[in-house]
Design a protein around this motif. Structure first.
Motif, short mmCIF file in Angstrom:
data_model
loop_
_atom_site.label_atom_id
_atom_site.label_comp_id
_atom_site.label_asym_id
_atom_site.label_seq_id
_atom_site.Cartn_x
_atom_site.Cartn_y
_atom_site.Cartn_z
N LEU A 10 -32.02 15.13 6.04
CA LEU A 10 -32.94 15.37 7.30
C LEU A 10 -32.35 14.58 8.60
CD1 LEU A 10 -36.64 15.66 5.61
CD2 LEU A 10 -34.80 17.37 5.92
N CYS A 11 -32.78 15.02 9.81
CA CYS A 11 -32.18 14.32 10.84
C CYS A 11 -33.34 13.11 11.06
CB CYS A 11 -32.48 15.27 11.93
SG CYS A 11 -32.05 14.62 13.78
N PRO A 12 -32.37 12.00 11.27
CA PRO A 12 -33.26 10.69 11.57
C PRO A 12 -34.32 10.78 12.71
CG PRO A 12 -30.94 10.21 12.13
CD PRO A 12 -31.05 11.63 11.46
N ILE A 13 -34.14 11.71 13.60
CA ILE A 13 -34.61 11.83 15.03
C ILE A 13 -35.82 13.00 14.85
CG2 ILE A 13 -34.39 12.06 17.50
CD1 ILE A 13 -32.83 9.96 16.27
N CYS A 14 -35.57 14.04 14.30
CA CYS A 14 -36.57 14.82 14.39
C CYS A 14 -37.03 15.47 12.91
CB CYS A 14 -36.34 16.22 15.25
SG CYS A 14 -34.92 17.00 14.63
N GLY A 15 -36.30 15.20 11.98
CA GLY A 15 -36.75 15.53 10.61
C GLY A 15 -36.23 16.98 10.15
N ALA A 25 -23.13 12.23 14.36
CA ALA A 25 -23.72 11.39 13.28
C ALA A 25 -24.15 9.91 14.38
CB ALA A 25 -23.09 10.98 12.25
N VAL A 26 -25.38 9.10 14.02
CA VAL A 26 -25.34 8.25 14.76
C VAL A 26 -25.83 7.09 13.75
CG1 VAL A 26 -27.03 6.81 16.09
CG2 VAL A 26 -26.23 8.80 16.87
N GLU A 27 -25.17 5.93 13.68
CA GLU A 27 -25.16 4.62 12.55
C GLU A 27 -24.85 5.46 11.41
OE1 GLU A 27 -27.57 1.10 13.82
OE2 GLU A 27 -29.07 2.71 13.39
N GLY A 28 -24.08 6.64 11.06
CA GLY A 28 -23.62 6.75 9.90
C GLY A 28 -24.59 8.11 9.21
N GLN A 29 -25.63 8.57 10.12
CA GLN A 29 -26.35 9.21 9.93
C GLN A 29 -26.59 10.65 10.60
OE1 GLN A 29 -30.69 8.13 8.88
NE2 GLN A 29 -30.15 5.99 9.18
N ASN A 30 -26.27 11.74 9.88
CA ASN A 30 -26.04 12.98 10.60
C ASN A 30 -27.25 13.53 11.45
OD1 ASN A 30 -23.75 13.18 9.48
ND2 ASN A 30 -23.93 14.64 7.88
N LEU A 31 -26.94 14.26 12.51
CA LEU A 31 -28.13 14.53 13.52
C LEU A 31 -27.98 16.12 13.16
CD1 LEU A 31 -26.97 12.97 16.77
CD2 LEU A 31 -28.93 12.42 15.19
N MET A 49 -23.79 3.57 19.76
CA MET A 49 -25.40 3.62 19.83
C MET A 49 -26.09 3.38 18.55
SD MET A 49 -26.48 6.92 22.08
CE MET A 49 -26.72 6.55 24.11
N THR A 50 -27.17 2.74 18.47
CA THR A 50 -27.91 2.61 17.16
C THR A 50 -28.78 3.67 17.12
OG1 THR A 50 -29.54 1.08 18.19
CG2 THR A 50 -27.90 0.20 17.43
N PHE A 54 -30.41 5.96 20.46
CA PHE A 54 -30.26 7.35 20.46
C PHE A 54 -31.78 7.78 20.68
CE2 PHE A 54 -29.95 11.66 19.20
CZ PHE A 54 -28.73 11.98 19.87
N ARG A 55 -32.71 7.25 20.08
CA ARG A 55 -34.07 7.91 20.34
C ARG A 55 -34.55 7.59 21.91
NH1 ARG A 55 -34.71 5.23 15.29
NH2 ARG A 55 -35.37 6.79 13.80
N GLU A 56 -34.08 6.46 22.62
CA GLU A 56 -34.46 6.10 23.93
C GLU A 56 -33.80 7.28 24.66
OE1 GLU A 56 -36.48 4.15 25.29
OE2 GLU A 56 -37.30 3.88 23.34
N TYR A 57 -32.27 7.49 24.51
CA TYR A 57 -31.89 8.49 25.04
C TYR A 57 -32.34 9.95 24.81
CZ TYR A 57 -28.23 12.22 25.76
OH TYR A 57 -27.61 13.35 26.05
#
Length: 323
Positions: A10-15, A25-31, A49-50, A54-57
């Motif tokens: 799952l996407c670490p930003i929105c799930g 990917a950001v910090e090795g986690q796929n978007l 970016m961490t 990326f969440r702030e972006y």
């Protein structure tokens, strides 16, 4: 787990589920595709970016959505094939650094200044309260090159005449079923095609924009300059192409200023005149005169070949001998 398993990460930003192939990917986690579609960042920024960065972006990007939705292209400047474009919305005073609809829409407060450069020298520049256009010395530079271009055109004309004579004689020989005579063969070997090695007055233009945006700090893109026709170079044709190019860049500068500061007046300056007035020396180097012992036989050959008239030859002879 196989490639087509339903247990997707799952996407670490929105799930939302993320793609297994070619995922950002950001910090090795796929978007997920939805979050990846919101990426409008300068090259290399995403890699540093961490996840928190990326969440702030994403918050900044989502806040820009009303401006993106209202953006309507009214002006475009293309930098060339596959080189990108600048898009402007003059009605809403917005700028977009690219043609994709997902790019940030930048407001006047996001734009600090711009410069349009000709081989690194300022042609147009602007910021709030100031808009300057610099006069070009392109006509003077072309006048300096004109004698070399005229000489090349004469040599080119002579070469083409000799080639036409050779082809005509070859055709006659073939019709008469005779071989070329020795004198003709030797003369043909002495006629070499002239090389065009005259430099173009301008190599490239560039557009440079300085930004005051959380993620976009600058924009720089180069665009090509006119070139001489290597077969039939002409200072007049080059000046026409140069004028068309710089008029397009001037229009871009004027439109950028309409976004930055619509009330500013354009100031035209002549940097070349200023240089001459503040510096009493050195003087411009004189054009090196042709050696008459070398030049006269050359022009005599052009006369004999019918490239120039007797009057032109006499005028050139007087010029070379200082008569």
């Amino acid at each position: 787990m196989g490639l087509f398993t339903n247990n997707k990460k799952l996407c670490p930003i929105c799930g939302n589920p993320t793609p297994r192939l070619l995922a950002s990917a950001v910090e090795g986690q796929n978007l997920c595709k939805e979050c990846a579609a919101k990426i409008d960042l300068p090259d290399g920024v995403l890699n540093s970016m961490t996840l928190d960065d990326f969440r702030e972006y994403i918050k900044c990007y989502d806040a820009n959505k009303p401006l993106r939705d209202s953006f309507t292209e009214t002006y475009r400047y293309d930098f060339g094939f596959f080189k990108g474009s600048l898009l402007l919305d003059m009605d809403h005073q917005l700028l977009r650094l690219g043609v994709v609809d997902t790019a940030f829409a930048l407001e006047p407060s996001d734009i600090k200044s711009f410069r349009i450069l000709e081989d690194g020298e300022v042609l147009y520049e602007g910021e709030k309260g100031n808009f300057r256009s610099c006069k070009s010395d392109i006509k003077e530079r072309l006048n300096e090159l004109k004698p070399r271009i005229d000489e090349y055109r004469m040599l080119r004309h002579q070469y083409e005449m000799m080639e036409e004579m050779r082809r005509s004689m070859d055709e006659n020989n073939r019709r008469d079923d005779r071989r070329e005579d020795l004198d003709h063969r030797d003369y043909r070997d002495r006629v070499n095609e002239p090389d065009f090695n005259i430099p173009n007055p301008v190599e490239k233009f560039a557009v440079e924009i300085t930004l005051d945006h959380p993620y976009w700090k600058s924009f720089y893109k180069e665009t090509g300059a006119p070139k001489f026709d290597s077969d039939q170079p002409s200072t007049i044709d080059y000046l026409d192409d140069y004028t068309q190019k710089t008029e397009g860049l001037h229009a871009l500068a004027q439109n950028l200023m309409q976004i930055i500061d619509p009330q500013v007046q354009e100031q035209v300056i002549d940097p070349h005149a200023a240089t001459q007035s503040t510096q009493s020396a050195p003087q411009a180097a004189p054009v090196q005169a042709e050696d008459p012992t070398v030049a006269l036989p050359k022009y005599k050959a052009l006369l004999d070949a019918g490239v120039i008239t007797a009057e032109e030859f006499e005028a050139k002879k007087k010029q070379l001998l200082g008569l």
